[in-house]
Scaffold this motif. Structure first.
Motif, PDB file in Angstrom:
ATOM      1  N   PRO A   7       0.825  -1.218   0.000  1.00 54.64           N
ATOM      2  CA  PRO A   7       0.000   0.000   0.000  1.00 54.64           C
ATOM      3  C   PRO A   7       0.853   1.258   0.000  1.00 54.64           C
ATOM      4  CG  PRO A   7      -0.658  -1.541   1.741  1.00 54.64           C
ATOM      5  CD  PRO A   7       0.672  -1.983   1.233  1.00 54.64           C
ATOM      6  N   ALA A   8       0.184   2.391  -0.141  1.00 51.35           N
ATOM      7  CA  ALA A   8       0.866   3.682  -0.060  1.00 51.35           C
ATOM      8  C   ALA A   8       1.569   3.813   1.284  1.00 51.35           C
ATOM      9  CB  ALA A   8      -0.150   4.809  -0.235  1.00 51.35           C
ATOM     10  N   GLY A   9       2.696   4.516   1.277  1.00 56.00           N
ATOM     11  CA  GLY A   9       3.417   4.754   2.523  1.00 56.00           C
ATOM     12  C   GLY A   9       4.596   3.836   2.746  1.00 56.00           C
ATOM     13  N   PHE A  10       4.804   2.857   1.843  1.00 52.02           N
ATOM     14  CA  PHE A  10       5.934   1.937   1.980  1.00 52.02           C
ATOM     15  C   PHE A  10       6.976   2.223   0.902  1.00 52.02           C
ATOM     16  CE2 PHE A  10       2.802  -0.342   4.412  1.00 52.02           C
ATOM     17  CZ  PHE A  10       3.545  -0.928   5.432  1.00 52.02           C
ATOM     18  N   THR A  11       8.237   2.276   1.322  1.00 51.44           N
ATOM     19  CA  THR A  11       9.352   2.506   0.412  1.00 51.44           C
ATOM     20  C   THR A  11      10.272   1.296   0.440  1.00 51.44           C
ATOM     21  OG1 THR A  11       9.311   4.898   0.797  1.00 51.44           O
ATOM     22  CG2 THR A  11      11.340   3.974  -0.105  1.00 51.44           C
ATOM     23  N   ALA A  12      10.468   0.650  -0.710  1.00 48.21           N
ATOM     24  CA  ALA A  12      11.336  -0.523  -0.778  1.00 48.21           C
ATOM     25  C   ALA A  12      12.782  -0.127  -0.493  1.00 48.21           C
ATOM     26  CB  ALA A  12      11.224  -1.179  -2.153  1.00 48.21           C
ATOM     27  N   LEU A  13      13.443  -0.894   0.346  1.00 48.58           N
ATOM     28  CA  LEU A  13      14.845  -0.657   0.680  1.00 48.58           C
ATOM     29  C   LEU A  13      15.704  -1.666  -0.077  1.00 48.58           C
ATOM     30  CD1 LEU A  13      14.524  -0.261   4.565  1.00 48.58           C
ATOM     31  CD2 LEU A  13      14.355   1.505   2.805  1.00 48.58           C
ATOM     32  N   PRO A  14      16.603  -1.221  -0.952  1.00 44.31           N
ATOM     33  CA  PRO A  14      17.465  -2.158  -1.681  1.00 44.31           C
ATOM     34  C   PRO A  14      18.386  -2.899  -0.725  1.00 44.31           C
ATOM     35  CG  PRO A  14      18.184   0.118  -1.998  1.00 44.31           C
ATOM     36  CD  PRO A  14      16.878   0.187  -1.284  1.00 44.31           C
ATOM     37  N   LEU A  15      18.285  -4.219  -0.720  1.00 43.01           N
ATOM     38  CA  LEU A  15      18.991  -5.003   0.294  1.00 43.01           C
ATOM     39  C   LEU A  15      20.503  -4.857   0.210  1.00 43.01           C
ATOM     40  CD1 LEU A  15      16.915  -8.305   0.414  1.00 43.01           C
ATOM     41  CD2 LEU A  15      16.674  -6.203   1.747  1.00 43.01           C
TER      42      LEU A  15
END
Length: 235
Positions: free
Chosen positions: A26-34
C-alpha cells in the motif's frame, strides 16, 4: 492509518526467469534495496541508499520524526545481517500518520519483509497449518484461502534482549505464511512495528498485501489487469 493501495512501480525482476513471488504494497511503503542496506558506511552503495531515502526523510513533519526514521534504518541494517542469511529477500519501510479515531497524529514506522523458508514437501494447506502449529507464543492465529492459495496468519510480541543493543520496547510482528506451489518452500510475510496499540491496522495492511500475492507471473499472456498491478518478483 491509511491502507489504500497506490499506483505501483514495476520492478525489472518480473521479467527474469524462475519461480518467485509477486505482491503489492500500500501507499506509505518505500522498498529498501537489500545490497545497499547492507553496504559498508561511506561506500558508493550506501551513498545511493541515503539519496534514495532523501524524499522519505524530507517528508518528516519534524526533527523528532526524522530522527526516528534514521534510528529505524540503523536498526534495520543491524537486523538484516542475520535476516539476509536466513532467506530475507525484500524489505520496505512503512511511514504512516496515526489518523485513527483515537490517534494523536504522530508518525508510525514499520518494516515489511519477505523471507523464504525451506520446508519438507507437503500439500500447501498442510504446510500453512504447520507454520502456525509448530510455533510457540503466537496469538490471533487464522487459516484462510487467498487468491494465491492457502495461507495462515499469526502475531507475536517480542522484546529485544539487552545484549541486542536495540531499545527495550515491545515489537509487534504480524506474520502471513504462504506456501509456494512447489510444496518445498514458504513465503513468510512479516509486518514489524513498535506501534503495538495499532495491531488491528497493521493486521489489515498485511492482509491486503497477502491478498495480492501470486506465485505465477502476472505478466504472462492472458494475465488480468489486476494481476499485472502487483509489484516485482523477489526470490
Amino acid at each position: 492509518m491509511t491502507t489504500r493501495t497506490s499506483n505501483l512501480a514495476i520492478h525489472p525482476s518480473v521479467r527474469e526467469p524462475g519461480d518467485g513471488i509477486w505482491f503489492a504494497t500500500p501507499a506509505g511503503f518505500t522498498a529498501l534495496p537489500l545490497d545497499a542496506l547492507l553496504a559498508p558506511p561511506n561506500s558508493v552503495e550506501s551513498t545511493k541508499f541515503r539519496e534514495a531515502l532523501d524524499p522519505v526523510l524530507s517528508s518528516a513533519p519534524d526533527e523528532a520524526s526524522r530522527q526516528r526514521f534514521i534510528a529505524t534504518l540503523v536498526a534495520a541494517q543491524r537486523m538484516f545481517y542475520p535476516m539476509r542469511a536466513e532467506g530475507t529477500v525484500h524489505c520496505s519501510l512503512g511511514v504512516h500518520g496515526d489518523d485513527t479515531d483515537n490517534g494523536d497524529g504522530s508518525v508510525l514506522i514499520s518494516l515489511f519483509t519477505v523471507t523464504w523458508v525451506d520446508t519438507s514437501w507437503a500439500p500447501r494447506g498442510v504446510t500453512a497449518a504447520r507454520a502456525i502449529a509448530d510455533a510457540e507464543g503466537l496469538t490471533h492465529i487464522e487459516y484462510t484461502e487467498l487468491p494465491g492459495g492457502p495461507a495462515s496468519f499469526s502475531e507475536t510480541i517480542r522484546t529485544p534482549t539487552a545484549e541486542s543493543g536495540f531499545p527495550q520496547e515491545p515489537l509487534l510482528q504480524v506474520h502471513a505464511h504462504l506456501p509456494h506451489p512447489d510444496g518445498k518452500s514458504l513465503a513468510l510475510l512479516t509486518m514489524s512495528t513498535p506501534a503495538v496499540a495499532r495491531r488491528e491496522q497493521y493486521r489489515a495492511i498485511l492482509c491486503k498485501v497477502a491478498e495480492t500475492v501470486s506465485f505465477e507471473d502476472p505478466f504472462a499472456p492472458g494475465a488480468s489487469a489486476e494481476e499485472a498491478g502487483r509489484e516485482g518478483k523477489t526470490r
